[in-house]
Scaffold this motif. Structure first.
Motif, short mmCIF file in Angstrom:
data_model
loop_
_atom_site.label_atom_id
_atom_site.label_comp_id
_atom_site.label_asym_id
_atom_site.label_seq_id
_atom_site.Cartn_x
_atom_site.Cartn_y
_atom_site.Cartn_z
N ALA A 37 0.82 -1.22 0.00
CA ALA A 37 0.00 0.00 0.00
C ALA A 37 0.85 1.26 0.00
CB ALA A 37 -0.94 -0.01 1.20
N GLY A 38 2.18 1.10 0.06
CA GLY A 38 3.06 2.26 -0.04
C GLY A 38 3.71 2.73 1.24
N ALA A 39 3.65 1.93 2.29
CA ALA A 39 4.29 2.33 3.55
C ALA A 39 5.80 2.45 3.34
CB ALA A 39 4.00 1.33 4.66
N SER A 40 6.36 3.57 3.79
CA SER A 40 7.80 3.79 3.71
C SER A 40 8.52 3.09 4.85
CB SER A 40 8.11 5.29 3.79
OG SER A 40 7.38 6.01 2.83
N TRP A 41 7.84 2.95 5.96
CA TRP A 41 8.34 2.31 7.18
C TRP A 41 7.22 1.47 7.76
CZ3 TRP A 41 13.24 3.28 9.24
CH2 TRP A 41 13.95 4.32 8.64
N LEU A 42 7.59 0.43 8.50
CA LEU A 42 6.62 -0.34 9.27
C LEU A 42 6.93 -0.18 10.74
CD1 LEU A 42 6.37 -3.66 7.22
CD2 LEU A 42 4.90 -1.65 7.11
N ASP A 43 5.95 0.29 11.48
CA ASP A 43 6.08 0.43 12.92
C ASP A 43 5.81 -0.95 13.54
OD1 ASP A 43 5.88 2.58 15.31
OD2 ASP A 43 4.49 0.93 15.67
N ILE A 44 6.73 -1.39 14.38
CA ILE A 44 6.61 -2.70 15.02
C ILE A 44 6.44 -2.47 16.52
CG2 ILE A 44 7.74 -4.93 15.46
CD1 ILE A 44 7.10 -4.44 12.52
N ASN A 45 5.29 -2.89 17.04
CA ASN A 45 4.99 -2.71 18.47
C ASN A 45 4.44 -4.02 19.01
OD1 ASN A 45 3.90 -2.08 20.96
ND2 ASN A 45 3.08 -0.11 20.31
N ALA A 46 5.22 -4.66 19.89
CA ALA A 46 4.75 -5.92 20.47
C ALA A 46 3.57 -5.68 21.40
CB ALA A 46 5.88 -6.63 21.20
N GLY A 47 3.59 -4.57 22.14
CA GLY A 47 2.47 -4.22 23.01
C GLY A 47 2.16 -5.27 24.05
N THR A 48 3.17 -6.00 24.48
CA THR A 48 2.95 -7.08 25.44
C THR A 48 3.54 -6.72 26.79
OG1 THR A 48 4.93 -8.16 24.57
CG2 THR A 48 2.84 -8.87 23.67
N ARG A 49 3.44 -7.63 27.74
CA ARG A 49 4.00 -7.40 29.08
C ARG A 49 5.48 -7.07 28.99
NH1 ARG A 49 2.40 -12.57 29.61
NH2 ARG A 49 4.50 -13.07 30.30
N PRO A 50 5.98 -6.17 29.85
CA PRO A 50 7.39 -5.79 29.79
C PRO A 50 8.36 -6.97 29.88
CG PRO A 50 6.20 -4.27 31.17
CD PRO A 50 5.23 -5.38 30.81
N ASP A 51 8.02 -8.00 30.65
CA ASP A 51 8.93 -9.15 30.77
C ASP A 51 8.91 -10.02 29.51
OD1 ASP A 51 6.27 -9.91 31.49
OD2 ASP A 51 7.05 -11.75 32.40
N GLN A 52 7.86 -9.93 28.72
CA GLN A 52 7.73 -10.73 27.50
C GLN A 52 8.09 -9.94 26.25
OE1 GLN A 52 7.06 -14.00 27.33
NE2 GLN A 52 7.26 -13.90 25.11
N GLU A 53 8.06 -8.61 26.34
CA GLU A 53 8.21 -7.78 25.15
C GLU A 53 9.52 -7.97 24.40
OE1 GLU A 53 7.15 -3.38 23.48
OE2 GLU A 53 7.28 -3.65 25.63
N PRO A 54 10.68 -8.08 25.07
CA PRO A 54 11.91 -8.25 24.28
C PRO A 54 11.86 -9.47 23.35
CG PRO A 54 12.47 -7.68 26.53
CD PRO A 54 10.98 -7.95 26.50
N ALA A 55 11.40 -10.59 23.84
CA ALA A 55 11.33 -11.79 23.00
C ALA A 55 10.29 -11.62 21.90
CB ALA A 55 10.99 -13.01 23.86
N ASP A 56 9.16 -11.02 22.24
CA ASP A 56 8.12 -10.80 21.23
C ASP A 56 8.58 -9.82 20.16
OD1 ASP A 56 6.42 -12.54 22.57
OD2 ASP A 56 5.33 -10.95 23.60
N LEU A 57 9.25 -8.77 20.57
CA LEU A 57 9.73 -7.77 19.62
C LEU A 57 10.77 -8.38 18.68
CD1 LEU A 57 9.24 -4.82 18.94
CD2 LEU A 57 11.05 -4.22 20.53
N LEU A 58 11.67 -9.18 19.22
CA LEU A 58 12.67 -9.85 18.40
C LEU A 58 12.00 -10.77 17.37
CD1 LEU A 58 15.61 -10.49 17.72
CD2 LEU A 58 15.55 -12.23 19.51
#
Length: 116
Positions: A37-58
Motif C-alpha cells: 500500500a506504499g508504507a515507507s516504514w513499518l512500525d513494530i509494536n509488540a504491546g505485550t507485558r514488559p517481561d515478555q516484550e523483548p522476546a516478542d519484539l525480536l
C-alpha cells in the motif's frame, strides 16, 4: 511524504493473538499489505507485558524482515535510547543486515586495506 504502517501493534486483539501464537502468516500478511500500500516504514509494536516484550519484539522483527524489505521502526516502552549498549547492538545489527550504508562503506574500505 513518508508513510508509516501502524498495523503491527500488539495492542490490537488480532495482532496480540498472532504474537502469542507465533502466527507468522498473520504478521507477514500485515507487513506485506502495508508495504504494497506504499508504507515507507513499518512500525513494530509488540504491546505485550514488559517481561515478555523483548522476546516478542525480536520475533516480530525477524518475522517481518523475512517477509518485506521495508525499513522498520521499533515502537516500545522498554527501548531506552540512552542505553548505549542497546543502541550499539542495534547499530551493529543494522550493519550486519546491510542496512547501514555508511558503516558498510567503511567496512568495505577497511577490508580492502584502505585503512591501516
Amino acid at each position: 511524504m513518508e508513510i508509516i504502517g501502524e498495523k503491527i501493534n500488539g495492542t490490537r486483539k488480532a495482532v496480540a493473538a498472532a504474537i502469542a501464537e507465533r502466527n507468522a502468516v498473520a504478521i507477514t500478511d500485515l507487513a506485506a499489505s502495508q508495504a504494497a500500500a506504499g508504507a515507507s516504514w513499518l512500525d513494530i509494536n509488540a504491546g505485550t507485558r514488559p517481561d515478555q516484550e523483548p522476546a516478542d519484539l525480536l520475533w516480530l522483527v525477524e518475522t517481518v524482515q523475512a517477509a518485506v524489505d521495508t525499513p522498520l521502526c521499533l515502537d516500545s516502552a522498554i527501548l531506552d535510547p540512552t542505553d548505549r549498549e542497546l543502541m550499539a547492538t542495534l547499530k551493529a545489527t543494522e550493519l550486519v543486515l546491510g542496512l547501514d550504508r555508511r558503516g558498510l562503506n567503511y567496512t568495505r574500505a577497511f577490508r580492502a586495506g584502505l585503512f591501516a
